[in-house]
Structures are given as structure tokens and as C-alpha cells.
Design an enzyme around this catalytic site. Sequence first.
Site, mmCIF file in Angstrom:
data_model
loop_
_atom_site.group_PDB
_atom_site.id
_atom_site.type_symbol
_atom_site.label_atom_id
_atom_site.label_comp_id
_atom_site.label_asym_id
_atom_site.label_seq_id
_atom_site.Cartn_x
_atom_site.Cartn_y
_atom_site.Cartn_z
ATOM 1 N N ASP A 1 -41.128 -79.748 -19.186
ATOM 2 C CA ASP A 1 -40.684 -78.965 -18.593
ATOM 3 C C ASP A 1 -39.089 -79.715 -18.156
ATOM 4 O O ASP A 1 -38.916 -80.482 -16.853
ATOM 5 C CB ASP A 1 -41.125 -78.535 -17.545
ATOM 6 N N HIS B 1 -40.041 -65.499 -17.908
ATOM 7 C CA HIS B 1 -40.015 -66.033 -16.347
ATOM 8 C C HIS B 1 -39.973 -65.625 -15.703
ATOM 9 O O HIS B 1 -39.232 -64.501 -14.994
ATOM 10 C CB HIS B 1 -38.737 -67.053 -16.549
ATOM 11 N N HIS C 1 -47.120 -74.811 -18.483
ATOM 12 C CA HIS C 1 -47.915 -75.265 -17.583
ATOM 13 C C HIS C 1 -48.721 -74.101 -16.535
ATOM 14 O O HIS C 1 -49.197 -73.809 -15.340
ATOM 15 C CB HIS C 1 -46.439 -75.536 -15.762
ATOM 16 N N HIS D 1 -41.203 -77.436 -24.508
ATOM 17 C CA HIS D 1 -40.627 -76.807 -22.808
ATOM 18 C C HIS D 1 -40.046 -77.597 -22.473
ATOM 19 O O HIS D 1 -39.845 -78.320 -21.593
ATOM 20 C CB HIS D 1 -41.773 -76.610 -22.148
ATOM 21 N N HIS E 1 -35.780 -74.038 -8.975
ATOM 22 C CA HIS E 1 -36.018 -72.605 -8.713
ATOM 23 C C HIS E 1 -34.382 -72.227 -7.602
ATOM 24 O O HIS E 1 -35.137 -70.512 -7.410
ATOM 25 C CB HIS E 1 -36.914 -71.502 -8.663
ATOM 26 N N HIS F 1 -35.798 -77.342 -21.258
ATOM 27 C CA HIS F 1 -34.445 -76.909 -20.456
ATOM 28 C C HIS F 1 -33.230 -77.142 -20.864
ATOM 29 O O HIS F 1 -33.485 -78.894 -20.469
ATOM 30 C CB HIS F 1 -34.475 -76.556 -19.231
ATOM 31 N N LYS G 1 -38.746 -66.487 -23.628
ATOM 32 C CA LYS G 1 -39.303 -66.831 -22.853
ATOM 33 C C LYS G 1 -39.370 -65.377 -21.563
ATOM 34 O O LYS G 1 -38.725 -65.543 -21.124
ATOM 35 C CB LYS G 1 -38.772 -67.769 -22.223
#
Length: 572
Positions: free
Chosen positions: A365, A224, A277, A139, A325, A141, A222
Site C-alpha cells: 500500500d 475503491h 488489506h 498493492h 484519504h 500506489h 480496482k
Amino acid sequence: MATVSRRAYAEMFGPTVGDRVRLADTGLVAEVEQDFTLRAGGYGEEVKFGGGKTIRDGMAQSQRTRAEGAMDTVLTNALVIDHWGIVKADIGLKDGRVAAIGKAGNPDTQPGVDIVIGPGTEIISCEGNIVTAGGIDSHIHFICPQQIEEALASGITTMLGGGTGPATGTLATTCTPGPWHIERMLQAADAFPMNIGFLGKGNASLPAALHEQIEAGVIGLKLHEDWGTTPSAISNCMDVADATDTQVAIHSDTLNESGFVENTIAAVGGRGICAFHTEGAGGGHAPDILRVVGEDNFLPSSTNPTMPYTRNTLDEHVDMLMVCHHLDAAIAEDLAFAESRIRKETIAAEDILHDLGAISMMSSDSQAMGRVGEVILRTWQTADKMKQQRGALPEDGARNDNHRIKRYVAKYTINPAIAHGISHDVGSLEVGKWADIVVWKPAFFGVKPAMVLKGGSIAVAAMGDPNASIPTPQPVHYRPMFGAFGGSLARSSLTFVSQAAMAAGVRERFGLAKQLSAVRGIRGVRKQHMVHNGYTPRMEIDAQTYTVRADGQLLTCESATRLPLAQRYFLF
């Protein structure tokens, strides 16, 4: 016959059958189950390098050439910790892969040798050291390339995820969207001593734009919520994955705007999918995304900021979430969105679900509510916390924690490899697999490796002052080694792509230097295939109180106030 005390033997050749080793400053104890170096029929034929030792011409070093079977590298007297066992063994490497795990030496003078040491063989002495497979962080980014350096120094050798750099989309979602970005990121991957695979953006209601990403080289897609994880997008994405033998990873709809967890489960339709998660603080249907732990087709994982549950866990999460976010604390709805994801009851249950083997994988993450250099560290902190709070597992006795150790090491090695279709190359120390190997001193296990090998070459190591007369004087810190430079780098690491991309010749089209490996065998993977972590309980989450039950058992635990592998190891 001459004898030696058990302590003296362990200090000279490392632990043998029945010896026990404490893992760093945790309460976890590993006991040696088998000693493959005794295949000669007993003690007395051990190999060891150094002045006056046995790996010398005509003794434990044979005259055999590489073509006659001599290894490129042999790791001697290692304590191997893997999902399949905790054993003492010599490990032979050839052509960048694990060629043998057994007894090293000179077959012309020693019995039982299946790993030949010759004049062309390098030796890495592992007496008293622990050896594990390189870790897999599934995971990622890809926000900044410096993450790769940090991860490698922690023992991670494979990174799977998405992104294009510090773009707003990448800060929040693990997607490398579209063929142009995929090509550029595959080209960038050539620069790093790390196995890398990219996920494309799976949020679309029609298949064409997803197929073109698979054909460009991503290993999966993915979904999301920040791009809209609707039932329509989920169903379409799953159809494309089924057609291309690729994986889908999902971050579901926290706000339950387009449906509830039941709708997501229905849209997936019993097909295999990776649930990132799974607890929910990192995102997913509030408050009951944990329901998917009870579904055989959902392959559940955790990200490391909630692992393990400590007195600081809740406090740090709101600010992290707001940044990741693209939320505004001045907007009440944004703040409510953030707070809806953070529930102490489900976070506490997450620790126990890991200990039961119901959550199968651990990941980071990275820089998006997770710490890229702490996947391995947080895994072992969780294992220790659970031993302190829950005691020994039923499968373990009073002498050791071997079953718990195998369960937790599988969470960041073999299980993500199986889930993403790369277990034919990585994920465990087994013959034929890529020689991604981490060497640890027991006092630093799980927190600071001694060295990391990529494809049989040393890529990074704890190294002292380069101007010193010996390698050990301070300052000792992680420095890139020769396996991380020049042409050796490209030949020591893999880039994972889809079968469709391999067939389309992306290596030649994009001018890639690294060897490509196609993911495979993904669509049939289910929870039962997660090694030591396939428990699929009936899950109940109370929508009002957030209490969690697995097969009727209430899951709750205290937050930790102290942890191992923490400040003792990070004074600076």
C-alpha cells in the site's frame, strides 16, 4: 577417503542436508532438506570459483559452447528458500530465465551434471548465501517513481497497482484510470528495472469504460470506496473481469453506506476477487470486513503498516489515514471515519490469521498507508513474532521452522503471482520462469539483499566505494548495476498486460520497449490455490467488542515491544 568436518564443509561450500541456518536476527531456523549438488553420487564433486578452486578450464569448466548447452550464468551452492522446498542447489540461468536447478559442472569430467559450465558462463558464488525468488508487491500506489528504486533494493522485482503520480486520486486509490493515462504509464514503465502491471479504475455501473481500460493494457481493475464501491459497481466490474480473464481488487465500503459486508459478498457472487488489506485498518466494511477470510472466492491479503501488531501500530494510523484519504481533522465526520477503521482487536487477529495460513498474501500500500521497502521485512517480522507468541507450528518439529518459512515466503512470491495471473513467469524459483533472483547473506536475510537479479542480469547490489581498489570499502550502499541501464534494462524486465491488450498490439501502438506478458488463468483461482495459505475458517467478528473468532477459536495476541530486522540494521 579424506574427510572434512561439517563446520569446515559449510564454511567452504555452504550448508548441506541436516545443517541449519538462522534467518538474520529472528528466531526462525531453516534446515536444508535436500542437496541437489550431490547428484554426482555424494560429496567431492562440488564446484567453486576462485584461485585454486575447481571452476577452471578442463576441471569443472567444460569446453562446451552456449549452443552446446553451456549456461549464461550459474549461481553455485545456493541455499534456496522457496514455497516448494529449502534445498542446496546450483542454479543455471539462460536467456534471462531459470534453465536448471541441480548440479553444475563439467559433464565431460564429472558425473551427474545437469548444469553445464562453459567458457561463456559467468559465476555468482552463493556458498553460505540464501537465494529466493524476487518478491511481488501487489498493492502499489504509483505515487512517485522513486518507489521503484526503494522496492528493488529491498528484494521486490514485480510491482502491481495503479496511479499516475501524486494526483489526489492516486494518493488514495490504486487506479490508473482511462486509456490515455494507461498508455502514458506503460510508456513510463520502460524506464525501470522492475516488472510492472497496472490496475484500472473499476468503479462504474456500465461496462464500456471498463472494457476500454482492459484493452488499453491494464491487468485488472480496482474497486475503491473513494470512487464508490457500490453493489452495482461491484457486479458490473466482476462481469467485465469474467469476460476478459482479468483480476478485480477490492477496497470495500468502510462506512457501510451502500451495503454491509454481506451485500458485498453477494454482489461478488462467488467469483474470484482479491481482497486488499483484509483486516480493515487500510479500509473496508467496519468492523467485520475480516468475514471475507472465510469465503473461498476471496483471496485475502494484508498491507504492511499493521504487520506485525506492535505497541506503535494504533498510534500512527489515524494521521496516516487522514492524509491518504484527503480527510480534514477539523470535520468530526472525517475523524470518525478514520477512527472507525482502527481496531486493536482485528489488528491483533490479523497476525494469527497469517500464521494459520488464512490470510494468503502480503503487500505494501505504498505511500498510501504502507511502506514500499518493507514488504519482505514485515513478513519475516510477523513470522518471528508468531513463533515467539504461538510456538512452533504443528507441521514443524523442534529442529526447524521450515513449514512456517515456506508459508511466509509464499505470501510475497507465489501467491500474488497466482492471484494476478503471472505465475507462468514469476513468483518462484522454478525452471522456465523469469530469472528474478535475490541473493542474501543469512545475517541480513529479509532486510538487506546482497544483490538482486532481473531477468538474469544484476540490477542492483550493495556496492562499496567505486574509487576503491576493491569492491567492499565503505561507504557500502545500494547502487544500480548494469542490468538497470540502457537496452539491458528493457530486456531484463517484463510489463504485464491483459490478453485483450496483447491482441490489440499495444506494444507497437504505444512504442513500448519492454517485453510484454499477458496475464492468464485468473478467473478460476480460489483460496484453495493459495500455496501454504489456503485455510478458510468460519469467521465471526463481534460488532460491539470487535473480538475475532476463526472456527470458534478466539484470536488475540499481545502487541510486540521488540522486533527483529529493526534498528540493529538501520543505524543510519
